[in-house]
Enzyme design. Structure first.
Site, PDB file in Angstrom:
ATOM      1  N   THR A  72       8.966   3.668  -3.118  1.00  0.00           N
ATOM      2  CA  THR A  72       8.514   4.389  -4.308  1.00  0.00           C
ATOM      3  C   THR A  72       9.415   5.580  -4.594  1.00  0.00           C
ATOM      4  O   THR A  72       9.849   5.795  -5.725  1.00  0.00           O
ATOM      5  CB  THR A  72       7.047   4.830  -4.133  1.00  0.00           C
ATOM      6  OG1 THR A  72       6.262   3.652  -3.885  1.00  0.00           O
ATOM      7  CG2 THR A  72       6.533   5.563  -5.354  1.00  0.00           C
TER       8      THR A  72
ATOM      9  N   VAL B  69       7.243   2.172   4.531  1.00  0.00           N
ATOM     10  CA  VAL B  69       8.199   1.433   3.702  1.00  0.00           C
ATOM     11  C   VAL B  69       7.822   1.578   2.224  1.00  0.00           C
ATOM     12  O   VAL B  69       8.686   1.780   1.370  1.00  0.00           O
ATOM     13  CB  VAL B  69       8.275  -0.056   4.120  1.00  0.00           C
ATOM     14  CG1 VAL B  69       9.192  -0.832   3.191  1.00  0.00           C
ATOM     15  CG2 VAL B  69       8.771  -0.176   5.556  1.00  0.00           C
ATOM     16  N   CYS B  70       6.540   1.500   1.913  1.00  0.00           N
ATOM     17  CA  CYS B  70       6.091   1.633   0.519  1.00  0.00           C
ATOM     18  C   CYS B  70       6.394   3.029  -0.019  1.00  0.00           C
ATOM     19  O   CYS B  70       6.830   3.186  -1.166  1.00  0.00           O
ATOM     20  CB  CYS B  70       4.606   1.333   0.412  1.00  0.00           C
ATOM     21  SG  CYS B  70       4.168  -0.352   0.898  1.00  0.00           S
ATOM     22  N   ASP B  71       6.179   4.031   0.800  1.00  0.00           N
ATOM     23  CA  ASP B  71       6.497   5.415   0.443  1.00  0.00           C
ATOM     24  C   ASP B  71       7.986   5.528   0.141  1.00  0.00           C
ATOM     25  O   ASP B  71       8.385   6.055  -0.906  1.00  0.00           O
ATOM     26  CB  ASP B  71       6.094   6.319   1.611  1.00  0.00           C
ATOM     27  CG  ASP B  71       6.435   7.780   1.398  1.00  0.00           C
ATOM     28  OD1 ASP B  71       7.643   8.119   1.333  1.00  0.00           O
ATOM     29  OD2 ASP B  71       5.513   8.603   1.331  1.00  0.00           O
TER      30      ASP B  71
ATOM     31  N   SER C 194       0.847  -1.198   0.000  1.00  0.00           N
ATOM     32  CA  SER C 194       0.000   0.000   0.000  1.00  0.00           C
ATOM     33  C   SER C 194       0.879   1.243   0.000  1.00  0.00           C
ATOM     34  O   SER C 194       1.741   1.403   0.866  1.00  0.00           O
ATOM     35  CB  SER C 194      -0.922   0.026   1.214  1.00  0.00           C
ATOM     36  OG  SER C 194      -1.666   1.229   1.206  1.00  0.00           O
TER      37      SER C 194
END
Length: 166
Positions: free
Chosen positions: A64, A59-61, A54
């Site tokens: 990306t 971590v995803c931020d 998500s």
């Protein structure tokens, strides 16, 4: 199949695991404007496919941002960030973070990418964290299924694989 956990809990991965040397499977995901996007839409480029559970998590931020920052330094490379977040949420995240050139794609509709690349987390209906590098001839040259969903991928190895695929 790769073995992954999410917050320490074992997960079941659905779909077809891909390996280095495989022909990259096609898929259909949605862009932020709800248009359909396939692998063929970036044909002739090296693709770094960054898969995140998500976009709205730390971590995803970071994943990306890091891949887009690194890849922007390399010519003829396209970064595709794929999650099951709705396209509207992805668009809002990009705008809120001032990231106009980041390409986020949603696999929420039919999990086409998840099934083709073996990243569908059955228990959560999310995508497992993973990184794939696809060369300009649609061959997979790098694969990382991150073993714990809350961990970061190996950024350096993935960027090295992108440069080697040029």
């Amino acid at each position: 199949m790769a073995h992954v956990t999410f917050k320490g809990n074992p997960m079941t991965l659905l779909g077809n695991e891909v390996k280095v040397g495989d022909q990259a499977p096609d898929f259909t995901v949605l862009a932020n404007d709800l248009s359909e996007v396939t692998l063929a839409d970036s044909k002739g480029k090296v693709r770094l496919i960054s898969v995140v559970p998500s976009i709205d998590t730390g971590v995803c931020d970071a994943q990306t941002r890091r891949f887009n920052e690194e890849a922007s330094k390399v010519e003829n490379v396209e970064v595709l960030t794929i999650s099951v977040d709705l396209p509207f949420a992805q668009k809002r995240w990009c705008a809120a973070n001032g990231l106009e050139n980041v390409k986020t794609y949603s696999d929420h509709r039919d999990l086409s990418f998840a099934e083709a690349y073996g990243v569908h987390l059955k228990e959560l209906r999310l995508l497992a964290r993973a990184v794939f590098v696809v060369d300009s001839h649609d061959k997979i040259t790098y694969v990382e299924y991150v073993s714990e969903g809350t961990n970061h991928p190996d950024y350096e190895k993935a960027i090295e694989a992108v440069k080697a695929a040029l």
